[in-house]
Design a protein around this motif. Structure first.
Motif, PDB file in Angstrom:
ATOM      1  N   ALA A 115       6.859   9.650   1.032  1.00  8.95           N
ATOM      2  CA  ALA A 115       7.782  10.453   1.660  1.00  8.95           C
ATOM      3  C   ALA A 115       8.974   9.816   2.242  1.00  8.95           C
ATOM      4  O   ALA A 115       9.990  10.361   2.227  1.00  8.95           O
ATOM      5  N   SER A 116       8.595   8.697   3.191  1.00  4.08           N
ATOM      6  CA  SER A 116       9.645   8.075   3.777  1.00  4.08           C
ATOM      7  C   SER A 116      10.552   6.895   2.959  1.00  4.08           C
ATOM      8  O   SER A 116      11.392   6.514   3.348  1.00  4.08           O
ATOM      9  N   LYS A 144       7.230  -2.856   7.481  1.00  4.82           N
ATOM     10  CA  LYS A 144       7.519  -1.554   6.500  1.00  4.82           C
ATOM     11  C   LYS A 144       8.762  -1.974   5.970  1.00  4.82           C
ATOM     12  O   LYS A 144       9.771  -2.769   6.450  1.00  4.82           O
ATOM     13  N   LYS A 145       8.908  -1.720   4.714  1.00  4.99           N
ATOM     14  CA  LYS A 145      10.230  -2.306   3.920  1.00  4.99           C
ATOM     15  C   LYS A 145      10.398  -1.284   3.030  1.00  4.99           C
ATOM     16  O   LYS A 145       9.711  -0.519   2.263  1.00  4.99           O
ATOM     17  N   THR A 146      11.827  -1.051   2.411  1.00  5.71           N
ATOM     18  CA  THR A 146      12.215  -0.132   1.406  1.00  5.71           C
ATOM     19  C   THR A 146      11.853  -0.700   0.100  1.00  5.71           C
ATOM     20  O   THR A 146      11.804  -2.082   0.231  1.00  5.71           O
ATOM     21  N   ILE A 147      11.854  -0.255  -1.187  1.00  2.07           N
ATOM     22  CA  ILE A 147      11.721  -1.016  -2.146  1.00  2.07           C
ATOM     23  C   ILE A 147      12.766  -2.047  -2.560  1.00  2.07           C
ATOM     24  O   ILE A 147      12.168  -3.183  -2.749  1.00  2.07           O
ATOM     25  N   VAL A 169       0.870  -1.279   0.042  1.00 10.76           N
ATOM     26  CA  VAL A 169      -0.086   0.050   0.085  1.00 10.76           C
ATOM     27  C   VAL A 169       0.930   1.308  -0.027  1.00 10.76           C
ATOM     28  O   VAL A 169       1.614   1.379   0.786  1.00 10.76           O
ATOM     29  N   ILE A 170       0.777   2.141  -0.899  1.00 10.39           N
ATOM     30  CA  ILE A 170       1.516   3.329  -1.049  1.00 10.39           C
ATOM     31  C   ILE A 170       0.634   4.523  -0.765  1.00 10.39           C
ATOM     32  O   ILE A 170      -0.095   4.941  -1.645  1.00 10.39           O
ATOM     33  N   GLY A 171       1.038   5.139   0.248  1.00 10.29           N
ATOM     34  CA  GLY A 171       0.183   6.369   0.572  1.00 10.29           C
ATOM     35  C   GLY A 171       1.142   7.469   0.445  1.00 10.29           C
ATOM     36  O   GLY A 171       2.371   7.324   0.183  1.00 10.29           O
TER      37      GLY A 171
END
Lengths: 456, 456
Positions: A428-429, A444-447, A421-423
């Motif tokens: 921003a983060s 939560k994970k980075t790409i 899910v991208i909000g």
């Protein structure tokens, strides 16, 4: 307008079934390949001259015939039409039919390409066949056959390899409780000779074939009713009902068949097949030498096979055997002996389903859905999707801009494993929210972390 | 007995062709999958009520029809037979036909399963279709179609993904010189409006579609002969022949289409598709906005695609576009817009063949043949074969005991890569001779070394 429908006896395979069917067929294909079988595909349509007369009179009636194109009635004499004899007119208006099995097209291919083929020729073929049978539960008018055959050798290595292939296919499918029944035409012919009914052996085999279904008493009655003598039936059943380990059966039969060459040949071949399995290191744990196995004996001349899965009320799921001359029906003078096995995809499918043996990987296809809130977050998601796909992860992005709930509902219905899910916060983060849709767990994970974790 | 033959326009695919076809189809399948398309298979036979009227009158004539089973003439009035009108009698004696394409069965599936389907529905389908066309070079009566379609969304993400899929398929196939032509129905309709021939747009499109084949002069002549005014033709060609980069074309058309909403819609959509490609990171290097591309416009309502491979004299190898309403023909009231792409397997195969782009891995299948001299060395070889297969190496053992030369000839004819020759020395030392059959190079290896080197 009427609601559209399917022709009776035919089926659509939607995504969920297809994923399972592909898993099943790919498993069989891999095993066929690893044994050196190469693929062949033949056209759905064959000339009726190729098909007719190969499957008995009943088979001929069950062929689907294709109406000639154009003005098919033009050259028919009016008096012939007046008689309205459908059977007699069929050859005038139809030249082609649909494939009824894979063996006849295979034989036709071998005859037509004999000079390019290196013998022994090992081919596999996985294609649908069509039969105008009365549709009923588990019997369809279109169904797949998955066959592997070797022709051009008498070596019993091939029989051992058929047992090896069945064993491997079933191991890969996680099917543990099953029997590979094996018998030999020679054993059955020897039995007929022993009982003094050599000239009536076909009736004997037909009756024996029903043993499992209707039981010994009924088969005895049937044979007596057909004019077999009590003594003959008793002799046959003394042999048929002998029980013991494979070695015991072979020893028992070898003694019985003294002076009966066909029977002895059967015992020799079976002994050799078991010896080769041993040399190969192929387990014979599931192999069951069944003196009463009598399938397809109008066709098979050597070993015969039949596979049953235990714990499900599904008939035999695979069968085959050795035949004397593949191409005889096409007038070929060269004797091409062969041996083949056929896997019944529909029945194995039903068994795996009933036993809940389809793996998770055969349940779904798309792994990840990328969800978003607006144009900007969708645009941010697109390269993420691209990276995942490049790593071989089946990924979708919800194409329309709509509520996230709707997007997650879609993922649920399609049984997608993960939602990203991208909000605005995620953008921003650079920390994306990854949701496991089965457990509800979120991370939560980075790409890069996301791609690395899902690609593995 | 006559030599067996194939129905005209149909083909067998032997092992060598099959290996290549499987490579090609598997490449396409992987890309479809990675984009979240799920597989569907429908039956070869459909009710004629499903097929008829969907492909125009010519298409109806090209349907292969299946003769009803049983006494198909029984219920036909004798006077009807007397007239010998084949067309009129066809519905009485045939209820089913063979699939003519994959789109109509897909639409039929969607209508029949509408409630179980999650929208947007992304399906791929790779199955043969049949057409009673006059067979000619490159045109067959049975051929595969490989389609992917999304229905239930208007999002232009789908158009961008179609370009992404084509680009990826071609990259995987090592095809570097090709164009993905794109245009939009709105651009063409806008053009017709500009030229003042709105009510004759179909004739205009049919003529434009021939531009590449017969050239500008001939198309102009044809239009004039059809009663188009000189001025109308000139206006159309001023637009059609505008050349420049994509941005220039879009700018030029946007200005031209001031006050022409259909044209503007086309320009807007195309602009958005190029923007999405950019956001996605999908290269538009091969994408060629071609104002004169006019395919299948009786059907497509939005973007249209066509793919050509350079350097080979093979027509378009892939095509597709957006349509307004998939299920309309089945009387469905729900508007299901969709967009699809179809890969022409036979043509891509021919192109890869001509450009020598099939990889070595798509040439052969069996990797190793184990050769032997006698019973003892054959028995020694069997577990070696088993170990190789367990590591996924396609392996055969020559089944008969015969001269090694004959065994190696077999390996040559079957293009097997390696021969492992087991003689008495090899058995004694445990060092097997491994021969690379392409180079002739020989090495000695233990079984473990052999398995390790080939499994990698």
């Amino acid at each position: 307008m009427d609601k559209p429908s399917l022709p009776k006896g035919t089926r659509d395979f939607g995504p969920a079934q297809m994923a399972r069917r592909q898993y099943l067929m790919e498993t069989i294909r891999q095993v066929f390949r690893s044994y050196g079988f190469l693929p062949l595909e033949t056209p759905a349509m064959e000339n009726l001259s190729t098909l007719t007369g190969k499957y008995g009179e009943e088979g001929d009636q069950l062929l689907f015939k294709i109406l000639n194109s154009g003005d098919f009635l033009r050259d028919i004499a009016p008096e012939k039409l007046r008689v309205k004899d459908s059977r007699k007119i069929t050859p005038d208006i139809s030249e082609k039919g649909l494939r009824y099995d894979l063996t006849v097209p295979f034989a036709r291919y071998v005859v037509m390409n004999r000079h390019e083929i290196a013998l022994p020729f090992k081919r596999y073929q996985m294609q649908p066949v069509w039969r105008a049978d009365r549709p009923q539960k588990g019997r369809y008018r279109e169904f797949y056959q998955c066959d592997a055959d070797v022709v051009g050798t008498d070596s019993l290595i091939c029989e051992a390899e058929i047992i090896g292939m069945i064993t491997e296919v079933f191991a890969k499918l996680n099917l543990k409780e099953y029997s590979i029944k094996i018998n030999h035409r020679g054993v059955l012919s020897g039995l007929a000779e022993l009982a003094g009914v050599k000239e009536k052996e076909t009736s004997l085999f037909v009756a024996i074939d029903k043993l499992e279904k209707i039981g010994e008493e009924k088969v005895r009655e049937e044979l007596l009713a057909q004019g077999f003598a009590n003594e003959q039936v008793t002799t046959a059943f003394d042999v048929l009902t002998f029980s013991g380990r494979t070695e015991d059966k072979l020893k028992f039969l070898r003694a019985k068949f003294t002076g009966v060459p066909t029977g002895t040949k059967g015992v020799d071949d079976l002994t050799e097949v078991f010896r080769l399995l041993d040399q190969y290191g192929i387990s014979s744990q599931h192999v069951d030498f069944d003196i009463a196995l009598a399938r397809g004996l109008s066709y098979y001349t050597g070993c015969i096979f039949e596979v049953k899965i235990h714990g499900v009320a599904i008939g035999s799921v695979s069968g085959g055997g050795r035949y004397d001359n593949l191409t005889q029906a096409f007038g070929s003078k060269e004797r091409l002996s062969g041996v083949g096995i056929s896997f019944g995809i529909d029945r194995i499918y039903d068994a795996l389903d009933e036993l809940k043996l389809f793996p998770e990987s055969a349940q779904t296809s798309t792994r990840v859905l990328v969800c978003h809130f607006d144009e900007a977050t969708r645009a941010y998601g697109l390269p993420v999707v691209k990276q995942l796909r490049e790593k071989g992860v089946a990924t979708e992005i919800y194409p329309d801009i709509t509520k996230v709930k709707k997007q997650l509902d879609y993922a649920d219905r399609k049984r997608i494993a993960f939602a990203v899910v991208i909000g605005a916060d995620e953008m921003a983060s650079g920390q994306l929210t990854v949701k496991n849709l089965a457990t509800g767990e979120q991370q939560k994970k980075t790409i890069d972390e996301l791609v690395a974790s899902l690609a593995s």
